[in-house]
Design an enzyme around this catalytic site. Structure first.
Site, PDB file in Angstrom:
ATOM      1  CE1 TYR A 141      -2.970  -3.039   0.188  1.00 10.63           C
ATOM      2  CE2 TYR A 141      -3.820  -2.262   2.269  1.00 10.63           C
ATOM      3  CZ  TYR A 141      -3.848  -3.166   1.225  1.00 10.63           C
ATOM      4  OH  TYR A 141      -4.762  -4.196   1.237  1.00 10.63           O
ATOM      5  CE  LYS A 190       1.438 -17.847  -1.959  1.00 10.76           C
ATOM      6  NZ  LYS A 190       0.633 -19.062  -1.755  1.00 10.76           N
ATOM      7  CG  ASP A 222      -1.799 -20.315   0.332  1.00 15.60           C
ATOM      8  OD1 ASP A 222      -1.000 -19.999   1.225  1.00 15.60           O
ATOM      9  OD2 ASP A 222      -1.492 -21.085  -0.602  1.00 15.60           O
ATOM     10  CG  ASP A 246      -6.947  -4.338   4.011  1.00 19.97           C
ATOM     11  OD1 ASP A 246      -7.932  -4.231   4.775  1.00 19.97           O
ATOM     12  OD2 ASP A 246      -6.837  -3.694   2.956  1.00 19.97           O
ATOM     13  CG  ASP A 250     -12.513  -6.638   6.271  1.00 23.89           C
ATOM     14  OD1 ASP A 250     -12.084  -6.010   7.262  1.00 23.89           O
ATOM     15  OD2 ASP A 250     -13.135  -6.094   5.338  1.00 23.89           O
TER      16      ASP A 250
END
Ligand code: NAD
Length: 357
Positions: A141, A190, A222, A246, A250
């Site tokens: 970001y 990852k 994942d 992020d 959620d």
């Protein structure tokens, strides 16, 4: 006197923030704490009033306060604006950066009374009590972005950058938080694909030597996404980079029934920021329907992390639990046989039970 900057922002922000202030007022009466509140403009509301999503005056107010209570920013009214003017990108990201808020702490605790409100089976979610620590000022970001025309169309590029220092400081925080809980950290990356993740994993493994009493496991993002819905009770503290955090936070929010239940704290600098994990919910804004509990629980985190009032924070959490046990529900967590209440009534109920605790 604790100086608190209050930034309601957009949409339901203007409805939920006053409920949290009401709860802080109840606590201040009960314990004799002194809070002063100064309201500031942010997001779309600031664009409308002064033409900028993060006015200098608001930034100055935040820098001069001890803590910040924020509602949410953004909404369809400002969606057409260029990114540099959009409330989320041009208010929240620079605010976090200016205040040095490199860590976002998001607990996901399932109140047993809400086990049926989760989209997952009761037996899967019961006992969920985890905290995600998301790196907030690095990664994709904040890396360099580029977009160029090519012969056949366009090419777009985002850069994922992390430094050793950025990883070390968030790792230490995660281990410290875990020490005060069940002493287990799951680092999500990852590393099988991304170089930045390989540095992440190496750095965390090295910092872990300073915290031998805390268990560390590494998990690919994942798999973490899968494990969160398969067996969420296996997690205690999750630490991860900005974008993975992020998304996973959620996802974790759904374990607890509604995103309207989830508080958050962003810390790292002199002043910390407390806000619900959800957005401005334009679909229900202005209808006195929003769940104020995430914002009220964010105010509880403020008491604990910024002012060291852990007992008062616990009392707020207990009052929320009591109100839910008694069957009061805003529409987002409503179930058959429970009592439907609006935003203001939910705030009042928490205050009433605080007075009784
Ligand atoms: P959202 O979190 O605002 O809403 C998602 C869904 O959850 C909606 O159906 C909404 O009604 C519901 N919801 C959210 N909070 C609730 C609450 N307290 N009580 C009851 N229901 C609630 O996410 P979105 O719809 O993707 O985004 C709406 C706007 O908010 C966008 O402009 C987005 O950019 C912005 N946003 C801001 C923040 C922030 O300020 N930190 C975070 C996320 C999104």
């Amino acid at each position: 006197m604790h100086k608190i900057a209050v930034l309601p922002g957009d949409g339901i922000g203007a409805e939920i923030v006053p409920q949290a202030v009401k709860v802080l007022d109840t606590i201040s009466r009960k314990y004799g704490y002194k809070f002063s509140y100064t309201e500031g403009l942010i997001g779309g509301a600031a664009i409308d009033a002064v033409g900028k999503p993060l006015p200098e005056e608001t930034l100055k107010l935040c820098q001069e306060s001890e803590a910040i209570l924020l509602g949410a920013v953004g909404g369809p009214k400002w969606d057409h604006l260029p990114v540099a003017m959009r409330p989320e990108a041009a208010a929240l990201l620079p605010l976090r950066k200016a205040l040095g808020l490199y860590a976002n702490i998001r607990p996901a605790y399932l109140y047993p009374a809400l086990a049926e409100a989760s989209t997952l089976k009761r037996e899967v979610v019961l006992g969920t009590d985890l905290v995600t620590i998301r790196e907030l000022t690095g990664g994709l970001y904040f890396g360099e972005k580029k977009r160029e025309k090519t012969a056949t169309g366009e090419v777009a590029m985002d850069t994922l950058v992390y430094t050793t220092e950025e990883i070390e400081r968030i790792t230490r925080l995660a281990f410290e938080v875990a020490r005060a809980r069940r002493k287990k950290v799951t680092s999500v990356d990852k590393a099988n694909v991304l170089e930045s993740s390989r540095l992440w994993r190496e750095t965390i493994t090295r910092v872990h030597e300073e915290f031998p009493d805390v268990e560390l496991e590494h998990m690919y993002v994942d798999n973490a996404a899968m494990q969160l819905v398969r067996r969420p009770t296996q997690f205690d503290v999750i630490v991860t980079e900005n974008m993975f955090g992020d998304i996973l936070t959620d996802q974790a929010s759904m374990l607890t029934g509604s995103i309207g239940m989830l508080p958050s704290a962003s810390i790292g600098g002199k002043v910390a920021l407390y806000e619900p994990s959800h957005g401005s919910a334009p679909d229900i804004a202005g209808q006195n329907k929003a769940n104020p509990l995430a914002t009220i629980l964010s105010a509880a985190m403020m008491l604990k992390y910024s002012f060291g009032y852990s007992e008062a924070a616990r009392e707020i959490e207990q009052a929320v639990e009591k109100v839910l046990d008694l069957g009061y529900r805003t529409p987002d967590i409503m179930e058959e046989g429970k009592t439907l209440v609006d935003t203001v009534t939910m705030g009042d109920l928490v205050c009433r039970h605080l007075e009784d605790v």
